[in-house]
Write a protein that holds these residues in place. Structure first.
Motif, mmCIF file in Angstrom:
data_model
loop_
_atom_site.group_PDB
_atom_site.id
_atom_site.type_symbol
_atom_site.label_atom_id
_atom_site.label_comp_id
_atom_site.label_asym_id
_atom_site.label_seq_id
_atom_site.Cartn_x
_atom_site.Cartn_y
_atom_site.Cartn_z
ATOM 1 N N ALA A 118 0.630 -0.966 0.066
ATOM 2 C CA ALA A 118 -0.062 -0.310 -0.007
ATOM 3 C C ALA A 118 0.609 1.296 -0.315
ATOM 4 O O ALA A 118 0.380 2.272 -1.327
ATOM 5 C CB ALA A 118 -0.976 -0.116 0.980
ATOM 6 N N GLN A 121 2.471 1.996 -3.172
ATOM 7 C CA GLN A 121 1.395 2.359 -4.565
ATOM 8 C C GLN A 121 1.348 3.558 -4.028
ATOM 9 O O GLN A 121 1.436 4.494 -5.279
ATOM 10 C CB GLN A 121 0.229 1.823 -4.442
ATOM 11 C CG GLN A 121 0.248 0.253 -5.054
ATOM 12 C CD GLN A 121 0.780 -0.114 -5.996
ATOM 13 O OE1 GLN A 121 1.706 -0.300 -6.424
ATOM 14 N NE2 GLN A 121 -0.312 0.635 -7.369
ATOM 15 N N SER A 125 1.668 6.527 -7.175
ATOM 16 C CA SER A 125 1.268 7.455 -7.287
ATOM 17 C C SER A 125 1.791 9.304 -7.338
ATOM 18 O O SER A 125 1.407 9.694 -8.390
ATOM 19 C CB SER A 125 0.101 7.763 -6.388
ATOM 20 O OG SER A 125 -0.630 6.323 -6.722
ATOM 21 N N ARG A 151 -8.053 2.266 4.206
ATOM 22 C CA ARG A 151 -8.274 2.610 2.838
ATOM 23 C C ARG A 151 -7.364 2.336 1.507
ATOM 24 O O ARG A 151 -8.300 1.409 0.449
ATOM 25 C CB ARG A 151 -8.874 4.235 2.832
ATOM 26 C CG ARG A 151 -9.709 4.220 3.539
ATOM 27 C CD ARG A 151 -10.733 4.298 4.204
ATOM 28 N NE ARG A 151 -11.133 4.493 5.064
ATOM 29 C CZ ARG A 151 -12.722 3.792 5.196
ATOM 30 N NH1 ARG A 151 -12.894 2.838 4.846
ATOM 31 N NH2 ARG A 151 -13.053 4.362 6.281
ATOM 32 N N GLN A 152 -5.827 2.439 1.757
ATOM 33 C CA GLN A 152 -5.368 2.081 0.297
ATOM 34 C C GLN A 152 -4.990 0.590 0.488
ATOM 35 O O GLN A 152 -5.236 -0.088 -1.029
ATOM 36 C CB GLN A 152 -4.019 2.745 0.273
ATOM 37 C CG GLN A 152 -3.194 2.364 -0.617
ATOM 38 C CD GLN A 152 -3.103 2.948 -2.382
ATOM 39 O OE1 GLN A 152 -4.049 4.209 -1.977
ATOM 40 N NE2 GLN A 152 -2.796 2.396 -2.609
ATOM 41 N N CYS A 154 -7.213 -1.603 0.666
ATOM 42 C CA CYS A 154 -8.309 -2.287 1.090
ATOM 43 C C CYS A 154 -8.873 -2.030 -0.825
ATOM 44 O O CYS A 154 -9.752 -2.403 -0.891
ATOM 45 C CB CYS A 154 -10.078 -1.580 1.906
ATOM 46 S SG CYS A 154 -9.694 -2.239 3.183
ATOM 47 N N LYS A 155 -8.046 -1.735 -1.269
ATOM 48 C CA LYS A 155 -7.777 -0.965 -3.069
ATOM 49 C C LYS A 155 -7.383 -2.387 -3.172
ATOM 50 O O LYS A 155 -8.173 -3.028 -4.855
ATOM 51 C CB LYS A 155 -7.276 -0.291 -3.216
ATOM 52 C CG LYS A 155 -7.954 1.049 -2.660
ATOM 53 C CD LYS A 155 -7.304 2.752 -3.516
ATOM 54 C CE LYS A 155 -7.857 4.117 -2.711
ATOM 55 N NZ LYS A 155 -6.725 5.177 -3.125
ATOM 56 N N GLY A 156 -7.042 -3.114 -3.132
ATOM 57 C CA GLY A 156 -6.152 -4.295 -3.734
ATOM 58 C C GLY A 156 -6.702 -5.583 -3.534
ATOM 59 O O GLY A 156 -7.272 -5.612 -2.069
#
Length: 432
Positions: A118, A121, A125, A151-152, A154-156
């Motif tokens: 996370a 990533q 970004s 939150r990050q 949970c994106k993947g």
């Protein structure tokens, strides 16, 4: 005699990485507990691997997506199975459960991979907004708080996979108190499934034998090049930090200072950065990491992303070498005690700290003592080896009750193992 099976993601290389040191310590602990230990891995035999046979440990090569493992583990019939990182639990956990349902299943997370991913990533970004390589490699470290990290994550799907593996196992070994808090507060992992267990060895520091300030020279950065946070830190050093450090030292008559970068498996893109005129030396693998750390005056660890506790910073403290690192570097590394060096999340502060520690003997000695205090009062305050032995014994004696308290784990094993099982069986059939 009790039998233990360790399923390794790779063969242990204690001279190459902190992960290798960690795994070797766990194997040695099981040997001391009088387990008959078998270490199995599907990885290729590596150049710097430790000779496990010297400990009386049986080595076994295994294959991915192959029922030969089922026959092997059924015949071995271990009382305890230790999975090295969640990837191996995904591959072999369902096979162990089918063949040996009463074996205690333990996951060694090493560090929380989904947390490291996370942060990486988030860094990427930020770098996408940069116009050129120099700008890209000058982006500051990731300092996101726990909620943003959650939150990050949970994106993947990596966090989903990793947390599911934690729930499926009877116990997961954690090296970071920050990661335990994150799992409990944001992912609702019960405390009884997690066990805080940093490095097990409590190496005594022979302060009198360590080289003093005047006997040391140069800066050191060290870490396996295959570990992405380490490679990223080399790029930050090359493109921004080291040129400014060297220029400032040259301005005060210390142009002879060099940066020596050590690490196993340096790729061509790393060795191409070697430049003696710039004092930027890619040294590659260090046969004796302690020796090169002790000879250096200051350790640089500009980690812009990562997770877990950092073996290089543990080594620096043990060797009496002050370190300049980031807030990610010191995460779960000090227990709130003053750092044995400096913590900086921007280039200007990082450079100033590096230059000051290299020049100022009084400051250097003060930070060295603070490093010794962290080892003594934080890492060595508890005998984690004894605590882990006690916890594993409790699990062996109360396995069914503890599993009964972990309904989510039961549910995930029922559903997740089925999908993994069918995928593995499909690949095996396809390979035939």
């Amino acid at each position: 005699m009790m039998r233990a099976l360790v399923v390794g993601y790779v063969w242990p290389e204690p001279a190459s990485s902190a992960a290798g040191t960690r795994m070797l310590e766990l194997v040695q602990l099981l040997v001391r507990m009088d387990y008959q230990v078998t270490f199995a891995s599907a990885a290729a035999l590596s150049e710097h691997r430790f000779d496990l046979n010297s400990l009386g440990v049986t080595e076994k090569a295994i294959a991915l997506n192959c029922s030969s493992f089922d026959e092997f583990v059924r015949e071995l019939n271990p009382n305890l199975v230790l999975f090295d990182r969640f990837f191996t639990e995904e591959q072999f956990g369902w096979r162990v459960e089918q063949a040996c349902p009463d074996a205690v299943r333990v996951l060694d997370t090493e560090d929380l991979h989904s947390l490291r991913h996370a942060r990486q990533q988030l860094l990427k970004s930020a770098q996408k907004l940069c116009g050129n390589e120099k700008e890209k490699q000058s982006v500051a470290p990731i300092t996101a708080d726990s909620e943003l990290l959650y939150r990050q994550m949970c994106k993947g799907d990596m966090a989903v996979r990793e947390v599911a593996a934690i729930f499926r196992c009877d116990l997961s070994l954690m090296i970071s108190e920050f990661e335990i808090d994150l799992l409990q507060r944001y992912f609702s992992v019960p405390s009884q499934l997690l066990f805080y267990c940093p490095f097990l060895s409590q190496q005594k520091v022979d302060v009198a034998s360590l080289p003093d300030f005047s006997a040391r020279q140069h800066f050191i950065a060290i870490g396996n090049f295959r570990h992405e946070p380490n490679w990223d830190s080399v790029l930050w050093l090359k493109h921004q930090l080291w040129p400014i450090i060297r220029a400032q030292l040259s301005a005060v008559g210390m142009a002879q200072a060099e940066l020596h970068i050590y690490g196993a498996y340096p790729p061509p893109k790393a060795t191409q950065l070697h430049n003696t005129k710039e004092g930027f030396h890619i040294k590659g693998w260090a046969a004796d990491a302690q020796a090169v750390m002790q000879s250096a005056r200051v350790c640089l660890a500009p980690l812009r992303f990562g997770a877990g506790i950092k073996g290089k910073l543990m080594d620096a403290m043990r060797c009496g070498t002050p370190s300049i690192t980031t807030s990610i570097g010191v995460e779960s590394m000090s227990g709130g005690l003053l750092w044995g060096g400096a913590v900086a999340d921007d280039a200007e502060t990082f450079v100033a700290a590096a230059v000051a520690h290299y020049q100022d003997e009084t400051l250097w000695q003060q930070k060295q003592q603070q490093g010794f205090a962290i080892l003594r009062d934080y890492f060595h305050r508890t005998d984690h080896s004894l605590s882990l032995q006690t916890r594993l014994t409790e699990l062996l004696h109360n396995l069914q009750r503890e599993r009964g308290d972990n309904f989510i784990g039961q549910m995930l094993r029922h559903h997740s193992h089925k999908s993994t099982q069918y995928m593995g069986q499909w690949i095996e059939a396809k390979n035939k």
